[in-house]
Structure formats: C-alpha cells, structure tokens
Design a protein around this motif. Structure first.
Motif, mmCIF file in Angstrom:
data_model
loop_
_atom_site.group_PDB
_atom_site.id
_atom_site.type_symbol
_atom_site.label_atom_id
_atom_site.label_comp_id
_atom_site.label_asym_id
_atom_site.label_seq_id
_atom_site.Cartn_x
_atom_site.Cartn_y
_atom_site.Cartn_z
ATOM 1 N N LEU A 1 -0.691 16.408 -26.399
ATOM 2 C CA LEU A 1 0.723 16.069 -26.544
ATOM 3 C C LEU A 1 0.905 14.553 -26.617
ATOM 4 C CD1 LEU A 1 3.725 16.704 -26.608
ATOM 5 C CD2 LEU A 1 3.678 16.903 -24.094
ATOM 6 N N ALA A 2 0.232 13.826 -25.751
ATOM 7 C CA ALA A 2 0.334 12.365 -25.759
ATOM 8 C C ALA A 2 -0.140 11.797 -27.098
ATOM 9 C CB ALA A 2 -0.476 11.766 -24.608
ATOM 10 N N ALA A 3 -1.225 12.358 -27.637
ATOM 11 C CA ALA A 3 -1.734 11.894 -28.928
ATOM 12 C C ALA A 3 -0.727 12.163 -30.034
ATOM 13 C CB ALA A 3 -3.065 12.578 -29.235
ATOM 14 N N THR A 4 -0.086 13.326 -29.983
ATOM 15 C CA THR A 4 0.920 13.683 -30.983
ATOM 16 C C THR A 4 2.097 12.727 -30.941
ATOM 17 O OG1 THR A 4 0.339 16.022 -31.034
ATOM 18 C CG2 THR A 4 2.611 15.468 -31.610
ATOM 19 N N VAL A 5 2.565 12.410 -29.750
ATOM 20 C CA VAL A 5 3.673 11.470 -29.589
ATOM 21 C C VAL A 5 3.316 10.128 -30.206
ATOM 22 C CG1 VAL A 5 4.966 10.125 -27.883
ATOM 23 C CG2 VAL A 5 4.693 12.591 -27.577
ATOM 24 N N GLN A 6 2.104 9.655 -29.957
ATOM 25 C CA GLN A 6 1.696 8.357 -30.495
ATOM 26 C C GLN A 6 1.596 8.392 -32.015
ATOM 27 O OE1 GLN A 6 1.382 5.610 -28.380
ATOM 28 N NE2 GLN A 6 1.622 4.661 -30.393
ATOM 29 N N ILE A 7 1.079 9.494 -32.558
ATOM 30 C CA ILE A 7 0.979 9.631 -34.016
ATOM 31 C C ILE A 7 2.361 9.549 -34.650
ATOM 32 C CG2 ILE A 7 0.458 11.265 -35.881
ATOM 33 C CD1 ILE A 7 -1.877 12.274 -34.052
ATOM 34 N N LEU A 8 3.333 10.248 -34.075
ATOM 35 C CA LEU A 8 4.691 10.231 -34.615
ATOM 36 C C LEU A 8 5.328 8.848 -34.502
ATOM 37 C CD1 LEU A 8 6.045 13.657 -33.307
ATOM 38 C CD2 LEU A 8 5.747 12.990 -35.712
ATOM 39 N N LYS A 9 5.155 8.201 -33.373
ATOM 40 C CA LYS A 9 5.706 6.853 -33.199
ATOM 41 C C LYS A 9 5.094 5.882 -34.195
ATOM 42 C CE LYS A 9 6.936 7.002 -28.261
ATOM 43 N NZ LYS A 9 6.607 6.452 -26.911
ATOM 44 N N ASP A 10 3.775 5.943 -34.361
ATOM 45 C CA ASP A 10 3.100 5.036 -35.287
ATOM 46 C C ASP A 10 3.559 5.289 -36.722
ATOM 47 O OD1 ASP A 10 1.705 3.968 -33.158
ATOM 48 O OD2 ASP A 10 -0.166 5.042 -33.579
ATOM 49 N N ALA A 11 3.716 6.565 -37.090
ATOM 50 C CA ALA A 11 4.125 6.910 -38.453
ATOM 51 C C ALA A 11 5.531 6.405 -38.739
ATOM 52 C CB ALA A 11 4.046 8.421 -38.659
ATOM 53 N N ALA B 1 7.046 3.916 -37.323
ATOM 54 C CA ALA B 1 7.028 2.453 -37.379
ATOM 55 C C ALA B 1 6.419 1.944 -38.680
ATOM 56 C CB ALA B 1 6.242 1.895 -36.189
ATOM 57 N N ALA B 2 5.431 2.678 -39.203
ATOM 58 C CA ALA B 2 4.731 2.235 -40.409
ATOM 59 C C ALA B 2 5.512 2.507 -41.690
ATOM 60 C CB ALA B 2 3.366 2.910 -40.495
ATOM 61 N N LEU C 1 13.241 9.251 -33.040
ATOM 62 C CA LEU C 1 12.538 8.591 -34.142
ATOM 63 C C LEU C 1 13.345 8.669 -35.443
ATOM 64 C CD1 LEU C 1 8.919 9.892 -33.474
ATOM 65 C CD2 LEU C 1 9.889 7.668 -32.860
ATOM 66 N N PRO C 2 13.327 7.598 -36.231
ATOM 67 C CA PRO C 2 14.060 7.579 -37.502
ATOM 68 C C PRO C 2 13.285 8.300 -38.602
ATOM 69 C CG PRO C 2 12.981 5.484 -37.173
ATOM 70 C CD PRO C 2 12.702 6.291 -35.930
ATOM 71 N N ILE C 3 13.095 9.598 -38.411
ATOM 72 C CA ILE C 3 12.395 10.436 -39.376
ATOM 73 C C ILE C 3 13.386 11.473 -39.892
ATOM 74 C CG2 ILE C 3 10.533 12.102 -39.743
ATOM 75 C CD1 ILE C 3 8.935 10.677 -37.554
ATOM 76 N N ALA D 1 5.852 8.645 -46.826
ATOM 77 C CA ALA D 1 5.133 9.468 -45.853
ATOM 78 C C ALA D 1 5.927 10.733 -45.564
ATOM 79 C CB ALA D 1 4.904 8.691 -44.553
ATOM 80 N N TRP D 2 5.188 11.808 -45.256
ATOM 81 C CA TRP D 2 5.847 13.040 -44.823
ATOM 82 C C TRP D 2 5.069 13.669 -43.684
ATOM 83 C CZ3 TRP D 2 4.345 18.090 -47.464
ATOM 84 C CH2 TRP D 2 3.222 17.948 -48.281
ATOM 85 N N VAL D 3 5.810 14.345 -42.820
ATOM 86 C CA VAL D 3 5.254 14.941 -41.610
ATOM 87 C C VAL D 3 5.233 16.458 -41.774
ATOM 88 C CG1 VAL D 3 5.494 15.155 -39.104
ATOM 89 C CG2 VAL D 3 6.213 13.039 -40.255
ATOM 90 N N THR D 4 4.113 17.080 -41.431
ATOM 91 C CA THR D 4 3.966 18.523 -41.551
ATOM 92 C C THR D 4 3.573 19.130 -40.204
ATOM 93 O OG1 THR D 4 1.581 18.821 -41.968
ATOM 94 C CG2 THR D 4 2.928 17.976 -43.794
ATOM 95 N N GLY D 5 3.572 20.444 -40.145
ATOM 96 C CA GLY D 5 3.157 21.158 -38.939
ATOM 97 C C GLY D 5 1.780 21.766 -39.058
ATOM 98 N N LEU D 6 0.960 21.245 -39.964
ATOM 99 C CA LEU D 6 -0.381 21.802 -40.167
ATOM 100 C C LEU D 6 -1.219 21.728 -38.890
ATOM 101 C CD1 LEU D 6 -1.656 20.478 -43.628
ATOM 102 C CD2 LEU D 6 -0.690 22.704 -43.077
ATOM 103 N N ARG D 7 -1.974 22.799 -38.658
ATOM 104 C CA ARG D 7 -2.990 22.836 -37.589
ATOM 105 C C ARG D 7 -4.300 23.318 -38.197
ATOM 106 N NH1 ARG D 7 -2.833 26.467 -34.194
ATOM 107 N NH2 ARG D 7 -1.357 27.861 -35.252
ATOM 108 N N ARG D 8 -5.401 22.816 -37.705
ATOM 109 C CA ARG D 8 -6.693 23.183 -38.292
ATOM 110 C C ARG D 8 -7.006 24.667 -38.128
ATOM 111 N NH1 ARG D 8 -8.814 18.295 -35.689
ATOM 112 N NH2 ARG D 8 -8.733 16.606 -37.234
ATOM 113 N N ASP D 9 -6.583 25.274 -37.029
ATOM 114 C CA ASP D 9 -6.976 26.670 -36.827
ATOM 115 C C ASP D 9 -6.024 27.675 -37.479
ATOM 116 O OD1 ASP D 9 -4.827 26.756 -35.081
ATOM 117 O OD2 ASP D 9 -6.003 27.222 -33.290
#
Length: 240
Positions: free
Chosen positions: A18-28, A30-31, A58-60, A139-147
């Motif tokens: 969850l923490a990693a996901t939050v950081q990914i979204l914040k970084d995206a 901002a970028a 987030l401004p997404i 950029a676009w955000v998806t809900g893809l999961r590897r499994d």
C-alpha cells in the motif's frame, strides 16, 4: 457470499504494498501535472485506485469508457463515485453511427462469430473512445495486476505505452486478497456483480461468472482461446 467475505483478508506485506502504491501515485501526479488521468474500468481494482486518488487529493482526472454494452450495475458506479468523493468522472462513449453500422452489418451477436469481429467490436466501443480519452495526456493510470492473467504477468508499475505515454499501474504487485482487504477496510463502493463470482467485468455480452478454480479472467470472452483474451487496451504492439 460477498466478495469481501470470500477474499478480504490481510496478507503479509500488505502495508508495504500500500505504501509503495501511494508513492507511485504521488510521483506520477507530480511528474505529469495537468496531463494525467485514471482510465477506470469501474472494477474492484480501479475503485481502489480512485479511492486512493480521492483520499490523497491528487490532481488526477477520472475517466471511464461507457461502451453502450455495460451492465447496469457497472454504469451505476459512475454517479456513486461523484456522490462519494465529490469528483467528476469524464465519460467517453463510442461514435453512435459506428456502433449502429457495425450491428446493422454484423448483427447483435457478432462478437461470438469470430475473433476478428469481436476485436472489431472492441475497437469501436473501446479503442476509439480510449484514443479520444488519452488525447493530450502524457500519462494514464490503470488497475492492472500481474496475477490477473498470464498476459499481464510482465506488467510494470511504470512503463510506456505504444504512443510513448507513461502507463502507471500502481496495484501491479497486489493480490486479489489485497484488493478486497482494502475495499473492506475503507468501505469502497464496488460493483455488486463481483459478489456473483465475476472477478473481471467487461461488457455484458462478453462477461459471465466463473467457477471455483477457474482463471481470474475465465469469464471474459469465454468462448475464445486464453491467449486472445484482451480487447486491446493493454496490449503492446510488437516492435517493427
């Protein structure tokens, strides 16, 4: 039994994921100021992502494809998102004349007749509207999961799509249990069809419930070979 009761268990490493996901979204966010959106299928994973975007402020932009063939339960989530989070959802629909012409020429059940016709239907109802949705975006955000499927097993949290846009999949490392644990813990709205053994939900004619032990996406285009089970939204074209 509800999907929450079946799957909503906290597993080892969830807090870190969850923490990693939050950081990914914040970084995206901002970028890509002003040029990033979430393309939500309104499935369980995407509802988790929407909840996080809202909670983090987030401004997404939120956007979805309303193909004209979705279940009523799926469409009903669009106003629920606005009611719950106070956020507008941009809705992209297929060109009506294209749909009418396709059905007139090929019939209401064309998708069952051949892979080519099914993909042509997806092209009209999904791919063309997606192109309009992503115009001007970096950029676009998806809900893809590897499994979710073998085809998605190599997905990365951040990669480039065929047009060079950043494709962000912040839940890529999450399990199905993670998704439902988050939904249960945060009381996230979700499609009630998930409670009817439909883990992956697309257009109504192309989605059915799965049996115990079947693959996650077995209920999508169930009459086709497993290797063909993508509409094109998440397929990278091979390099020339």
């Amino acid at each position: 039994m509800s999907a929450i009761a079946l799957y909503g268990r906290k597993t080892a490493g969830f807090d870190e994921r969850l923490a990693a996901t939050v950081q990914i979204l914040k970084d995206a966010a901002a970028a890509h100021p002003g040029t990033i959106l979430q393309s939500t299928s309104l499935g369980a994973e995407d509802m988790v992502v929407t909840d996080l975007i809202a909670k983090l402020g987030l401004p997404i932009t939120l956007a979805t494809l309303e193909t004209g063939a979705l279940h009523p339960e799926t469409v009903a989530l669009i106003p629920r998102i606005t009611e719950r989070y106070g956020l507008a959802v941009e809705v992209y629909r297929p060109v009506e004349e294209s749909v009418v012409q396709f059905v007139r020429t090929n019939g209401e059940k064309a998708m069952y007749e051949s892979l080519a016709l099914r993909k042509a239907c997806c092209g009209i109802r999904k791919m063309e509207p997606l192109g309009r949705m992503l115009t001007g975006r970096t950029a676009w955000v998806t809900g893809l999961r590897r499994d979710q499927s073998t085809a998605r097993g190599e997905a990365q949290a951040v990669e480039s799509d065929d047009a060079g846009r950043a494709k962000i999949s912040p839940l890529v490392d999450w399990s199905w249990n993670d998704v439902w644990h988050y939904i249960a813990t945060n009381e996230v709205p979700y499609n009630p069809l998930h409670d009817q053994f439909m883990p992956s939900i697309g257009c109504a004619p192309c989605t059915r419930a799965i049996a115990v032990g079947q693959e996650f996406r077995a209920g999508r285009w169930w009459w086709e070979d497993e290797s063909a089970k993508e509409c094109g939204l998440h397929v990278k074209q091979p390099a020339a």
